[in-house]
Enzyme design. Structure first.
Site, mmCIF file in Angstrom:
data_model
loop_
_atom_site.group_PDB
_atom_site.id
_atom_site.type_symbol
_atom_site.label_atom_id
_atom_site.label_comp_id
_atom_site.label_asym_id
_atom_site.label_seq_id
_atom_site.Cartn_x
_atom_site.Cartn_y
_atom_site.Cartn_z
ATOM 1 C CG ASP A 39 -7.068 -5.327 -2.018
ATOM 2 O OD1 ASP A 39 -6.862 -4.518 -2.741
ATOM 3 O OD2 ASP A 39 -5.668 -4.995 -1.900
ATOM 4 C CD GLN A 81 -3.087 -1.769 0.537
ATOM 5 O OE1 GLN A 81 -3.138 -0.123 -0.357
ATOM 6 N NE2 GLN A 81 -3.965 -2.346 0.664
ATOM 7 C CE1 TYR A 124 -7.135 -11.662 -8.044
ATOM 8 C CE2 TYR A 124 -9.210 -11.541 -6.570
ATOM 9 C CZ TYR A 124 -9.073 -12.207 -7.508
ATOM 10 O OH TYR A 124 -8.952 -12.583 -8.486
ATOM 11 C CB CYS A 167 -7.398 0.777 -6.728
ATOM 12 S SG CYS A 167 -7.153 -0.305 -7.797
HETATM 13 C C1 LIG Z 1 -4.117 -4.341 -5.481
HETATM 14 S S1 LIG Z 1 -2.724 -5.465 -4.618
HETATM 15 C C2 LIG Z 1 -3.621 -6.360 -3.288
HETATM 16 C C3 LIG Z 1 -2.594 -6.604 -2.278
HETATM 17 C C4 LIG Z 1 -2.381 -6.400 -0.912
HETATM 18 N N1 LIG Z 1 -4.457 -7.785 -0.953
HETATM 19 C C5 LIG Z 1 -2.171 -5.733 0.022
HETATM 20 O O1 LIG Z 1 -2.800 -4.862 0.882
HETATM 21 O O2 LIG Z 1 -0.846 -5.407 -0.248
HETATM 22 C C6 LIG Z 1 -3.600 -6.859 -5.560
HETATM 23 C C7 LIG Z 1 -2.395 -7.710 -5.780
HETATM 24 O O3 LIG Z 1 -3.348 -9.351 -6.351
HETATM 25 C C8 LIG Z 1 -2.437 -9.919 -6.974
HETATM 26 N N2 LIG Z 1 -2.992 -10.531 -8.752
HETATM 27 C C9 LIG Z 1 -3.533 -10.215 -9.576
HETATM 28 N N3 LIG Z 1 -3.976 -10.805 -10.485
HETATM 29 C C10 LIG Z 1 -3.562 -11.776 -9.367
HETATM 30 C C11 LIG Z 1 -4.624 -13.228 -9.735
HETATM 31 N N4 LIG Z 1 -5.207 -13.421 -10.966
HETATM 32 N N5 LIG Z 1 -4.589 -14.299 -8.914
HETATM 33 C C12 LIG Z 1 -3.905 -14.085 -7.651
HETATM 34 N N6 LIG Z 1 -3.346 -12.735 -7.532
HETATM 35 C C13 LIG Z 1 -3.443 -12.077 -8.216
HETATM 36 C C14 LIG Z 1 -0.932 -8.699 -7.299
HETATM 37 O O4 LIG Z 1 0.060 -9.856 -7.068
HETATM 38 C C15 LIG Z 1 -1.351 -7.750 -6.502
HETATM 39 O O5 LIG Z 1 -0.016 -8.637 -5.085
#
Ligand SMILES: C[S@@+](CC[C@H](N)C(=O)[O-])C[C@H]1O[C@@H](n2cnc3c(N)ncnc32)[C@H](O)[C@@H]1O
Length: 353
Positions: free
Chosen positions: A283, A192, A219, A310
């Site tokens: 998320d 974040q 996520y 977001c």
């Molecule tokens: C907005 S970030 C949120 C991270 C965490 N919740 C935080 O607050 O630090 C989105 C996360 O989704 C992961 N991501 C994106 N697409 C994905 C998928 N199809 N499957 C698993 N993870 C995914 C990315 O690697 C990233 O870490």
């Protein structure tokens, strides 16, 4: 209406993205850096079939919430959209934009959107920035994206980030391309960007998630929410496809945390079937969740979903798709990105009986 024409406009709204909205001769006119209630003299810059764009020449009736933007680059730099608006009004605008997205995109007529929770700091909050290096220039993309705007100091960045920018500028040889400057060395997975507001968001998510046996944090990144929620659940299960992030989450994990590396769409069905969580936390990145994930949730018996997003547009789209099975109970915007047009929202959905 023609390009170059000067027109008087009354601003009736501020759209997601930051543009003021007015109507003129049957067209919607988008006017950057305007506030609802203002009257402006503007010059038409683009004319399309159903809409036009105009730039302010003079604010003839200013809003009581209009303030002097502190950054000399404001309106040229592409980063900020709201420095001309007093902070409490920015929060109101963002709340309305979230509600509007739920109504327009999610087809939810009376969405339960709460007041936006402020960031503890409204300037100097970013723990990292990404600048573009085009030697000898270092800067951000401009409001005109073809232009690079030279940046010596960013008012959104923490002091240590600006110190890192000064150190980069002092280098004799610069490598062209993007450069991310951070307040501290860290794993390069997701983190974040506003530490103070991230705590506010974690508080909101904790409230919405409630308590239970098992929570799945899809996520999960490096487990930011999972680790916050540990006290309220006997077990948390994280999923993220970025190995650096899940490895980082595992380094200080206790016995009641487990992290899987992989695609949420692929892993979620088996995890739900085996563990039967009370809560699934989502998320995802700005694109929202994949149709397969929606299908998995619809056919599951998960009682509660907490969706952190977001992007209000993809949030509203996905919640609209879940609406036959899940009811939107609460939506809490959290201002992770003051002065900018971005909005973070945490939403609670409950399974319909
Ligand atoms: C907005 S970030 C949120 C991270 C965490 N919740 C935080 O607050 O630090 C989105 C996360 O989704 C992961 N991501 C994106 N697409 C994905 C998928 N199809 N499957 C698993 N993870 C995914 C990315 O690697 C990233 O870490």
């Amino acid at each position: 209406m023609r390009k170059g024409e000067e027109i008087e406009l009354e601003i009736t709204d501020v759209a997601y993205g930051g543009d003021g909205i007015a109507r003129h001769e049957g067209r919607v006119v988008f006017v950057p850096f305007a506030i609802s209630g203002e009257k402006v003299a503007a010059r038409v810059t683009e004319v399309h079939r159903s809409y036009a764009r105009a730039e302010i020449k003079n604010v003839t009736v200013p809003s009581p919430d209009r303030v002097v933007p502190p950054c000399p680059l404001f309106t040229r730099c592409g980063g900020c959209a709201y420095q001309h608006i007093a902070y409490p009004r920015q929060l109101e605008i963002k709340k309305r934009q979230v509600a509007e997205a739920f109504r327009r995109i999610g087809k939810i007529s009376d969405p339960p959107v709460e007041a936006a929770r402020p960031s503890p700091k409204d300037y100097h909050y970013r723990n990292r920035i990404t600048v573009h290096v085009q030697p000898p220039e270092i800067g951000f993309r401009g409001t005109d994206p073809r232009r690079l705007v030279e940046v010596k100091e960013c008012l959104l960045a923490e002091e240590r980030v600006n110190a890192a920018l000064a150190a980069l500028r002092a280098k004799k040889r610069l490598r062209p391309g993007p450069a991310t400057l951070r307040s501290e060395a860290e794993h390069t997975g997701f983190r974040q960007v506003n530490d103070g507001a991230a705590q506010v968001l974690a508080g909101a998510v904790t409230e919405l998630a409630g308590r239970g046996e098992i929570l799945v944090d899809a996520y999960c990144g490096a487990g930011f929410f999972a680790k916050h929620l540990l006290g309220n659940f006997s077990r948390v299960i994280g999923i993220d496809w970025d190995e650096r992030s899940t490895n980082h989450a595992r380094t200080n994990a206790g016995a009641n945390e487990v992290y899987f590396t992989g695609d949420t769409a692929a892993l979620l069905p088996a995890i739900l079937a085996e563990h039967r969580p009370q809560v699934v936390l989502l998320d995802p990145p700005a694109q929202g969740i994949a149709p397969e994930v929606i299908a998995t949730l619809v056919s599951s018996s998960v009682p509660r979903i907490v969706y952190v997003s977001c992007d209000p547009a993809t949030l509203a789209r996905d919640i609209g798709k879940l609406a036959a099975h899940y009811e939107l109970k609460r939506a809490v915007p959290v201002d992770m990105f003051p002065q900018t047009a971005s909005i973070e929202t945490a939403a609670l959905l409950e399974q319909k009986s």
